[in-house]
Design a protein around this motif. Structure first.
Motif, PDB file in Angstrom:
ATOM      1  N   ARG A  26      72.992  35.648  61.520  1.00 24.37           N
ATOM      2  CA  ARG A  26      73.280  35.090  62.797  1.00 24.37           C
ATOM      3  C   ARG A  26      73.949  33.747  63.055  1.00 24.37           C
ATOM      4  O   ARG A  26      73.557  32.724  63.822  1.00 24.37           O
ATOM      5  CB  ARG A  26      72.220  35.310  63.878  1.00 24.37           C
ATOM      6  N   ILE A  27      74.717  33.574  61.969  1.00 28.68           N
ATOM      7  CA  ILE A  27      75.609  32.192  61.964  1.00 28.68           C
ATOM      8  C   ILE A  27      77.131  32.583  62.186  1.00 28.68           C
ATOM      9  O   ILE A  27      77.692  33.652  61.917  1.00 28.68           O
ATOM     10  CB  ILE A  27      75.309  31.585  61.029  1.00 28.68           C
ATOM     11  N   THR A  31      80.456  27.877  61.098  1.00 30.79           N
ATOM     12  CA  THR A  31      79.279  27.575  60.285  1.00 30.79           C
ATOM     13  C   THR A  31      79.542  27.827  58.741  1.00 30.79           C
ATOM     14  O   THR A  31      79.252  26.985  57.826  1.00 30.79           O
ATOM     15  CB  THR A  31      77.959  27.767  60.866  1.00 30.79           C
ATOM     16  N   SER A  42      73.256  22.216  60.441  1.00 28.82           N
ATOM     17  CA  SER A  42      71.851  21.660  61.111  1.00 28.82           C
ATOM     18  C   SER A  42      70.777  22.451  60.087  1.00 28.82           C
ATOM     19  O   SER A  42      71.173  23.381  59.422  1.00 28.82           O
ATOM     20  CB  SER A  42      71.896  22.079  62.394  1.00 28.82           C
ATOM     21  N   LEU A  43      69.623  21.970  60.172  1.00 27.42           N
ATOM     22  CA  LEU A  43      68.471  22.389  59.723  1.00 27.42           C
ATOM     23  C   LEU A  43      68.158  24.016  60.211  1.00 27.42           C
ATOM     24  O   LEU A  43      67.616  24.678  59.323  1.00 27.42           O
ATOM     25  CB  LEU A  43      67.317  21.805  59.725  1.00 27.42           C
ATOM     26  N   GLU A  44      68.538  24.155  61.375  1.00 28.47           N
ATOM     27  CA  GLU A  44      68.195  25.641  61.978  1.00 28.47           C
ATOM     28  C   GLU A  44      68.981  26.467  61.043  1.00 28.47           C
ATOM     29  O   GLU A  44      68.535  27.572  60.866  1.00 28.47           O
ATOM     30  CB  GLU A  44      68.827  25.452  63.513  1.00 28.47           C
ATOM     31  N   VAL A  45      70.353  26.041  60.674  1.00 30.59           N
ATOM     32  CA  VAL A  45      71.229  27.069  59.839  1.00 30.59           C
ATOM     33  C   VAL A  45      70.761  27.145  58.458  1.00 30.59           C
ATOM     34  O   VAL A  45      70.535  28.269  58.113  1.00 30.59           O
ATOM     35  CB  VAL A  45      72.672  26.555  59.679  1.00 30.59           C
ATOM     36  N   ASP A  47      67.402  26.818  57.797  1.00 29.94           N
ATOM     37  CA  ASP A  47      66.227  27.801  58.028  1.00 29.94           C
ATOM     38  C   ASP A  47      66.678  29.231  58.190  1.00 29.94           C
ATOM     39  O   ASP A  47      66.145  30.193  57.273  1.00 29.94           O
ATOM     40  CB  ASP A  47      65.865  27.020  59.468  1.00 29.94           C
ATOM     41  N   LYS A  48      67.581  29.600  58.951  1.00 30.80           N
ATOM     42  CA  LYS A  48      68.138  31.210  59.044  1.00 30.80           C
ATOM     43  C   LYS A  48      68.589  31.584  57.717  1.00 30.80           C
ATOM     44  O   LYS A  48      68.276  32.703  57.235  1.00 30.80           O
ATOM     45  CB  LYS A  48      69.241  31.267  60.058  1.00 30.80           C
ATOM     46  N   CYS A  50      67.821  30.508  54.568  1.00 33.83           N
ATOM     47  CA  CYS A  50      66.633  30.598  53.799  1.00 33.83           C
ATOM     48  C   CYS A  50      65.632  31.826  53.858  1.00 33.83           C
ATOM     49  O   CYS A  50      65.321  32.427  53.213  1.00 33.83           O
ATOM     50  CB  CYS A  50      65.696  29.496  53.753  1.00 33.83           C
ATOM     51  N   GLU A  51      65.679  32.313  55.561  1.00 33.95           N
ATOM     52  CA  GLU A  51      64.912  33.316  55.602  1.00 33.95           C
ATOM     53  C   GLU A  51      65.669  34.675  55.129  1.00 33.95           C
ATOM     54  O   GLU A  51      65.019  35.427  54.414  1.00 33.95           O
ATOM     55  CB  GLU A  51      64.775  33.465  57.005  1.00 33.95           C
TER      56      GLU A  51
END
Length: 73
Positions: A26-27, A31, A42-45, A47-48, A50-51
Motif C-alpha cells: 500500500r505505497i 514513493t 519515511s520509516l512507515e514506508v 516498516d510496510k 519489511c512486513e
C-alpha cells in the motif's frame, strides 16, 4: 547517503514486480520512485515494505559515503 540497491536486488532475486509490491505494501508510485532514486522515504514506508518482504531494514538499504564531488555539488 542511503542507497536502496539491496532493495532493488531483493525484488529481482525474488521476482517481485514493483506494481505488485506497491499494492501489497500500500505505497504510492511516487514513493516507489523515491526508492528508485535513493531519496528519503519515511520509516512507515520501510516498516510496510519489511512486513510484506519479511525482511529487516538493513536488508533493504545500505549507507554509502558520499564522494567530495557529490558533497560540493
Amino acid at each position: 547517503m542511503i542507497s536502496y540497491k539491496p532493495f532493488q536486488k531483493m525484488l529481482i532475486d525474488r521476482e517481485i514486480k514493483k506494481t505488485e509490491l506497491m499494492k501489497r505494501a500500500r505505497i504510492s508510485s511516487a514513493t516507489m520512485a523515491k526508492l528508485n532514486k535513493n531519496e528519503y522515504v519515511s520509516l512507515e514506508v520501510i516498516d510496510k515494505l519489511c512486513e510484506v518482504l519479511d525482511c529487516q531494514p538493513g536488508d533493504m538499504m545500505e549507507y554509502v559515503k558520499r564522494s567530495e564531488e557529490e558533497e560540493s555539488g
